[in-house]
Design a protein around this motif. Structure first.
Motif, PDB file in Angstrom:
ATOM      1  N   ALA A 193       0.816  -1.218   0.000  1.00 34.24           N
ATOM      2  CA  ALA A 193       0.000   0.000   0.000  1.00 34.24           C
ATOM      3  C   ALA A 193       0.847   1.265   0.000  1.00 34.24           C
ATOM      4  O   ALA A 193       0.306   2.381   0.022  1.00 34.24           O
ATOM      5  CB  ALA A 193      -0.913   0.004   1.222  1.00 34.24           C
ATOM      6  N   GLY A 194       2.180   1.120  -0.008  1.00 31.11           N
ATOM      7  CA  GLY A 194       3.058   2.281  -0.028  1.00 31.11           C
ATOM      8  C   GLY A 194       3.191   2.978   1.305  1.00 31.11           C
ATOM      9  O   GLY A 194       3.635   4.136   1.370  1.00 31.11           O
ATOM     10  N   LEU A 195       2.812   2.318   2.389  1.00 33.86           N
ATOM     11  CA  LEU A 195       2.875   2.932   3.714  1.00 33.86           C
ATOM     12  C   LEU A 195       4.204   2.673   4.406  1.00 33.86           C
ATOM     13  O   LEU A 195       4.525   3.340   5.402  1.00 33.86           O
ATOM     14  CB  LEU A 195       1.725   2.395   4.587  1.00 33.86           C
ATOM     15  CG  LEU A 195       0.324   2.555   4.002  1.00 33.86           C
ATOM     16  CD1 LEU A 195      -0.716   1.983   4.960  1.00 33.86           C
ATOM     17  CD2 LEU A 195       0.030   4.028   3.714  1.00 33.86           C
ATOM     18  N   ALA A 196       4.955   1.681   3.944  1.00 33.90           N
ATOM     19  CA  ALA A 196       6.257   1.357   4.522  1.00 33.90           C
ATOM     20  C   ALA A 196       7.174   0.871   3.413  1.00 33.90           C
ATOM     21  O   ALA A 196       6.714   0.418   2.353  1.00 33.90           O
ATOM     22  CB  ALA A 196       6.116   0.294   5.618  1.00 33.90           C
ATOM     23  N   GLU A 197       8.465   0.982   3.654  1.00 34.86           N
ATOM     24  CA  GLU A 197       9.470   0.503   2.712  1.00 34.86           C
ATOM     25  C   GLU A 197      10.472  -0.366   3.446  1.00 34.86           C
ATOM     26  O   GLU A 197      10.649  -0.233   4.660  1.00 34.86           O
ATOM     27  CB  GLU A 197      10.201   1.683   2.053  1.00 34.86           C
ATOM     28  CG  GLU A 197       9.340   2.532   1.146  1.00 34.86           C
ATOM     29  CD  GLU A 197      10.118   3.690   0.547  1.00 34.86           C
ATOM     30  OE1 GLU A 197      11.259   3.917   1.003  1.00 34.86           O
ATOM     31  OE2 GLU A 197       9.581   4.356  -0.359  1.00 34.86           O
ATOM     32  N   LEU A 198      11.142  -1.225   2.677  1.00 33.80           N
ATOM     33  CA  LEU A 198      12.168  -2.086   3.248  1.00 33.80           C
ATOM     34  C   LEU A 198      13.535  -1.630   2.757  1.00 33.80           C
ATOM     35  O   LEU A 198      13.798  -1.603   1.557  1.00 33.80           O
ATOM     36  CB  LEU A 198      11.936  -3.554   2.847  1.00 33.80           C
ATOM     37  CG  LEU A 198      12.998  -4.553   3.331  1.00 33.80           C
ATOM     38  CD1 LEU A 198      12.986  -4.668   4.855  1.00 33.80           C
ATOM     39  CD2 LEU A 198      12.761  -5.931   2.691  1.00 33.80           C
ATOM     40  N   TRP A 199      14.406  -1.231   3.711  1.00 29.42           N
ATOM     41  CA  TRP A 199      15.798  -0.947   3.377  1.00 29.42           C
ATOM     42  C   TRP A 199      16.532  -2.279   3.308  1.00 29.42           C
ATOM     43  O   TRP A 199      16.871  -2.880   4.328  1.00 29.42           O
ATOM     44  CB  TRP A 199      16.425  -0.063   4.456  1.00 29.42           C
ATOM     45  CG  TRP A 199      15.972   1.381   4.405  1.00 29.42           C
ATOM     46  CD1 TRP A 199      15.201   1.965   3.458  1.00 29.42           C
ATOM     47  CD2 TRP A 199      16.292   2.382   5.379  1.00 29.42           C
ATOM     48  NE1 TRP A 199      14.991   3.270   3.750  1.00 29.42           N
ATOM     49  CE2 TRP A 199      15.653   3.573   4.930  1.00 29.42           C
ATOM     50  CE3 TRP A 199      17.030   2.412   6.550  1.00 29.42           C
ATOM     51  CZ2 TRP A 199      15.747   4.758   5.638  1.00 29.42           C
ATOM     52  CZ3 TRP A 199      17.132   3.598   7.259  1.00 29.42           C
ATOM     53  CH2 TRP A 199      16.506   4.752   6.804  1.00 29.42           C
ATOM     54  N   LYS A 200      16.779  -2.727   2.112  1.00 30.87           N
ATOM     55  CA  LYS A 200      17.300  -4.077   1.943  1.00 30.87           C
ATOM     56  C   LYS A 200      18.716  -4.226   2.476  1.00 30.87           C
ATOM     57  O   LYS A 200      19.090  -5.292   2.962  1.00 30.87           O
ATOM     58  CB  LYS A 200      17.236  -4.474   0.465  1.00 30.87           C
ATOM     59  CG  LYS A 200      15.812  -4.607  -0.051  1.00 30.87           C
ATOM     60  CD  LYS A 200      15.760  -5.144  -1.458  1.00 30.87           C
ATOM     61  CE  LYS A 200      14.318  -5.318  -1.924  1.00 30.87           C
ATOM     62  NZ  LYS A 200      14.239  -5.845  -3.311  1.00 30.87           N
ATOM     63  N   PHE A 201      19.534  -3.155   2.361  1.00 32.01           N
ATOM     64  CA  PHE A 201      20.918  -3.292   2.834  1.00 32.01           C
ATOM     65  C   PHE A 201      20.969  -3.477   4.349  1.00 32.01           C
ATOM     66  O   PHE A 201      21.795  -4.218   4.866  1.00 32.01           O
ATOM     67  CB  PHE A 201      21.736  -2.066   2.408  1.00 32.01           C
ATOM     68  CG  PHE A 201      21.940  -1.992   0.925  1.00 32.01           C
ATOM     69  CD1 PHE A 201      22.787  -2.887   0.280  1.00 32.01           C
ATOM     70  CD2 PHE A 201      21.271  -1.054   0.157  1.00 32.01           C
ATOM     71  CE1 PHE A 201      22.975  -2.832  -1.092  1.00 32.01           C
ATOM     72  CE2 PHE A 201      21.457  -0.987  -1.207  1.00 32.01           C
ATOM     73  CZ  PHE A 201      22.308  -1.879  -1.839  1.00 32.01           C
ATOM     74  N   GLU A 202      20.093  -2.790   5.076  1.00 31.72           N
ATOM     75  CA  GLU A 202      20.046  -2.928   6.529  1.00 31.72           C
ATOM     76  C   GLU A 202      18.934  -3.859   6.984  1.00 31.72           C
ATOM     77  O   GLU A 202      18.830  -4.157   8.167  1.00 31.72           O
ATOM     78  CB  GLU A 202      19.857  -1.550   7.169  1.00 31.72           C
ATOM     79  CG  GLU A 202      20.987  -0.573   6.867  1.00 31.72           C
ATOM     80  CD  GLU A 202      20.788   0.757   7.584  1.00 31.72           C
ATOM     81  OE1 GLU A 202      20.242   0.738   8.703  1.00 31.72           O
ATOM     82  OE2 GLU A 202      21.147   1.793   7.028  1.00 31.72           O
ATOM     83  N   ASN A 203      18.104  -4.294   6.023  1.00 29.41           N
ATOM     84  CA  ASN A 203      16.977  -5.175   6.325  1.00 29.41           C
ATOM     85  C   ASN A 203      16.067  -4.578   7.398  1.00 29.41           C
ATOM     86  O   ASN A 203      15.643  -5.256   8.332  1.00 29.41           O
ATOM     87  CB  ASN A 203      17.476  -6.558   6.775  1.00 29.41           C
ATOM     88  CG  ASN A 203      16.400  -7.620   6.638  1.00 29.41           C
ATOM     89  OD1 ASN A 203      15.514  -7.513   5.793  1.00 29.41           O
ATOM     90  ND2 ASN A 203      16.457  -8.633   7.483  1.00 29.41           N
ATOM     91  N   LYS A 204      15.778  -3.296   7.243  1.00 31.92           N
ATOM     92  CA  LYS A 204      14.915  -2.612   8.202  1.00 31.92           C
ATOM     93  C   LYS A 204      13.709  -2.001   7.500  1.00 31.92           C
ATOM     94  O   LYS A 204      13.810  -1.573   6.338  1.00 31.92           O
ATOM     95  CB  LYS A 204      15.688  -1.520   8.942  1.00 31.92           C
ATOM     96  CG  LYS A 204      16.721  -2.046   9.930  1.00 31.92           C
ATOM     97  CD  LYS A 204      17.367  -0.917  10.710  1.00 31.92           C
ATOM     98  CE  LYS A 204      18.341  -1.467  11.745  1.00 31.92           C
ATOM     99  NZ  LYS A 204      18.971  -0.368  12.541  1.00 31.92           N
ATOM    100  N   LEU A 205      12.602  -1.953   8.209  1.00 33.06           N
ATOM    101  CA  LEU A 205      11.386  -1.326   7.701  1.00 33.06           C
ATOM    102  C   LEU A 205      11.374   0.136   8.114  1.00 33.06           C
ATOM    103  O   LEU A 205      11.716   0.472   9.260  1.00 33.06           O
ATOM    104  CB  LEU A 205      10.145  -2.014   8.277  1.00 33.06           C
ATOM    105  CG  LEU A 205       9.624  -3.299   7.599  1.00 33.06           C
ATOM    106  CD1 LEU A 205       9.271  -3.050   6.150  1.00 33.06           C
ATOM    107  CD2 LEU A 205      10.606  -4.425   7.744  1.00 33.06           C
TER     108      LEU A 205
END
Length: 779
Positions: A193-205
């Protein structure tokens, strides 16, 4: 049909949840139930249900965050066009095949789909989503029906990993998940829904700007507002005295009356919540007709007429409604007192008077907070009662609604201060069964002293009711209960153009069979061709969209067996059905086996196959153990046996020796790593790895885990030993306390005498009998 919507009210907003009505004030968020005001021009989100009423399961749809919304839309569109459940469906993104039923099951209670009879319907929220395509509205629907959706966004003020979010769910929101999967499912929807993103390098939301705006528009529950939270504000619990009529009923409760209460709760349209019962009983006030009540249930609760009729019978049996005329009904004096007082505890008191193991559930929850363990506790201490998971859930729900217990986890409850006061204020049935016996003699359970089990009792009832033609409904009830005990889904119908009973055989996740049942009684014990209209049976089958039909009666004569065979309608006599119940006391068969047995005419082979399986496991286990402890066998072949060795040994001991295939199947079970009761050596030889009694104990642990869930002690806890006082005559309270101590004494005695014993769960009757016999010898 009651659907999720809301209307303005002087005191706030009236929120209508499925089968439940709540008045919610905008300024108060008791347990998370409220709605928010929104900026002008922004469409309202769905009403947020209170925290305990929201599901802890996240809707699951296959695919990545890029595909799950499209897959969900495809499923909802398919249901909108045709609500039939048992038909194939392919997810749009991957074209992976499944069924509508399985796909909807994966959605859980998320507020998008409702069931009406055998068909599925979209809720207003789902229809709005299909029209607007608003992904944020979809998340709002999830948030209103599922825990820790919007609350997860509140945890993302700073970037967090899935592990961090799982820890927050456990520590703050009492959601004890064993894996990260529930959190990942929630974040996938938020990312979609575009309310959160995943930082893949740090694996954090991380929260997006849209996510912050969305979070500010919804009503969130604070951790301190969750029932069972340590930061929740204490409440002053005051137990009000019972109304005069209820008090008079309570004063009649002695052990004989308590033991004679109605064993089963029964079906109530709309559920067994306080609001549902109050709504239905109020529907009869001051007086109403049967047809008016049935029409009300069909229109307001979206149930079948047969379900409404069954609800009326349940309300009468529970003592809430009485018949006042040929076709009129009204609340009983007890129900009128309860409605006038408005005290939910009076409702529980009435139920406790009428139904077995209502307040006694509090005894179980004082010992075991998990519902599975509590059900096992009830089975141990009250073995004469069959409390299914559904029956226990009904009791739990009404106790919670009355404020006597509170939820502290997904399946965990505890008594409130009000519940503790109520527990001490009512007479309770004294514990029964082996573990409750505390006399000097070796007390035995019902099965030990030859008393009939529930299956045996029902077999007797089926046989006797079959010829009670003056009370035909008795035989219908006996047949319905018999099939329920055999593991089938049972619906009672009756009436013009309807079958007496509708059975559903669960054969596999994608295969179910519906069977109509026509029940006939005859005082002479024989049903002939003049008593049956085959055209009517076929009409009933088609009306219920059933696959097959069967006819049940005391016996059959004349040309009826030949005619029925030509029509493909099996005839089942009362004696045959009673025999199935009796055989089930030795070994249970599954619905797919029962279906095969009825419609292929292979009853002997089905039971024989099941019995042979038991015999194979028994013989193979015993032979491996004997060979593993025989000095000659050990010196010759290290105590190992081949399939051929076991076959030769069994051939001499049995008139019907096991076949090699049966032996191999038993060995596959025993050598399975989950059981590890035997080990396969080189050259196709097998050795025992445990004595038969310990193998049986482990299998019982599997059975308990399947039926009740996991509830095992994993570490040693030191308990202070208390000196035992001399045995004296005890009253109800003393007997209750003594019954709780006995299992610990049995386990301690077993360990001191080198007897194998589990630290939790049901104790073998033989072990308890040996313990009591040893106590007698010491005295």
């Amino acid at each position: 049909m009651i659907k999720n919507s809301h209307t303005e009210h002087a005191g706030g907003v009236i929120s209508y949840g499925i089968n439940r009505i709540h008045c919610v004030d905008e300024s108060v968020n008791e347990g998370g139930g409220s709605v928010t005001s929104h900026d002008q021009g922004i469409p309202d989100f769905p009403v947020v249900r209170k925290w305990p009423q929201r599901s802890s399961s996240t809707p699951w749809v296959p695919g990545s965050p890029d595909h799950i919304v499209g897959n969900l839309r495809g499923l909802l569109t398919e249901i909108q066009s045709d609500g039939t459940q048992n038909r194939p469906f392919a997810w749009p993104a991957s074209r992976t095949s499944t069924t509508i039923r399985a796909a909807v099951h994966s959605l859980g209670s998320c507020g998008l789909v409702s069931k009406k009879g055998d068909y599925l319907e979209l809720t207003e929220n789902a229809e709005k989503f299909l029209v607007d395509g608003d992904a944020e509205y979809l998340i709002a629907v999830f948030h209103s029906n599922v825990r820790f959706v919007g609350e997860l966004l509140a945890e993302l003020d700073t970037p967090k990993t899935h592990s961090d979010l799982n820890n927050a769910a456990s520590e703050k929101y009492l959601l004890e998940w064993s894996t990260l999967d529930p959190v990942r499912r929630r974040t996938n929807w938020l990312r979609a829904a575009g309310l959160a993103e995943l930082w893949k390098f740090e694996n954090k939301l991380v929260l997006t700007d849209e996510g912050r705006q969305f979070r500010d528009r919804i009503q969130l529950v604070a951790p301190g507002e969750i029932p069972g939270s340590s930061s929740a504000q204490p409440i002053d619990f005051t137990l009000t005295p019972p109304s005069p009529g209820v008090l008079a009923e309570l004063e009649t409760l002695d052990q004989a009356v308590l033991a004679g209460r109605k064993a089963q709760w029964g079906y109530i349209a709309g559920g067994s919540s306080l609001e549902s019962i109050q709504f239905l009983v109020n529907a009869f006030s001051p007086e109403t007709s049967r047809s008016h009540f049935i029409r009300l249930c069909v229109d307001q609760l979206s149930v079948k007429e047969s379900s409404a009729e069954q609800s009326l019978n349940t309300l009468r049996a529970l003592g809430f409604v009485e018949q006042t005329g040929p076709n009129s009904f009204a609340p009983t004096p007890l129900a009128q007192e309860w409605l006038a007082s408005g005290d939910p505890v009076d409702l529980v008191r009435i139920l406790h008077v009428k139904v077995a193991l209502v307040a006694e559930v509090l005894s179980a929850l004082k010992e075991e907070s998990d519902t599975g363990a509590a059900r096992r506790w009830l089975a141990i201490y009250y073995p004469g009662y069959r409390i299914s998971q559904i029956e226990l859930a009904r009791r739990i729900l009404i106790l919670k609604d009355a404020g006597l217990i509170e939820r502290i986890g997904h399946t965990r409850y505890r008594l409130t201060p009000l519940g503790a006061k109520f527990y001490d204020s009512v007479p309770l049935l004294e514990p029964q069964g082996t573990l409750a016996g505390s006399s000097g003699s070796a007390t035995k359970s019902a099965s030990d002293i030859g008393q009939p089990s529930e299956l045996d009792q029902q077999a007797t009832e089926v046989h006797e009711a079959a010829t009670d033609s003056a009370n035909f409904s008795r035989f219908e009830s006996a047949v319905a209960e018999a099939f329920s005990l055999l593991g089938l889904e049972v619906e009672r119908h009756g009436g013009p153009k309807k079958t007496d009973i509708l059975l559903t055989f669960w054969l596999s996740p994608t295969s179910r069979r519906r069977v109509t049942v026509e029940v006939k009684t005859d005082s002479a014990g024989q049903i002939n061709e003049n008593d049956v209209k085959f055209d009517a049976l076929e009409e009933h089958r088609k009306a219920h969209k059933a696959d097959r039909a069967i006819l049940i009666g005391p016996g059959f004569s004349g040309r009826l067996p030949q005619w029925a065979k030509g029509k493909g309608i099996p005839l089942i006599s009362a004696g045959r059905l009673a025999t199935w119940l009796t055989l089930s006391t030795r070994i249970r068969i599954f619905p797919h086996e029962l279906y095969e047995m009825i419609f292929s005419g292979s009853a002997p082979s089905v039971w024989e196959r099941a019995e042979r399986g038991l015999e194979a496991v028994n013989q193979v286990t015993r032979m491996l153990w004997e060979s593993g402890n025989d000095e000659a066998d050990i010196s010759f072949n290290q105590g190992a046996l081949t399939v051929r060795d076991i076959w030769r040994m069994g051939k001499a001991d049995s008139e019907a020796p096991l076949a090699p295939e049966e032996i191999s199947s038993a060995l596959q079970l025993l050598t399975n790593p989950l059981l590890s009761a035997a080990s396969e050596m080189k050259g196709g030889e097998y050795v025992s790895t445990a004595p038969p009694n310990l193998i049986a104990a482990r299998l019982r642990s599997f059975a308990d885990a399947i039926e009740y869930g996991l509830d095992f002690r994993r570490s040693f806890d030191m308990h202070e030993k208390r000196p035992e006082s001399p045995r004296m005559d005890t009253g109800p309270e003393d007997a209750r306390a003594e019954s709780k101590v006995l299992p610990d004494r049995v386990r301690q005695w077993a360990r001191e005498n080198g007897r194998p014993v589990s630290s939790k769960g049901r104790l073998p009757n033989s072990l308890v009998a040996d313990f009591l016999a040893a106590q007698n010898e010491e005295q």
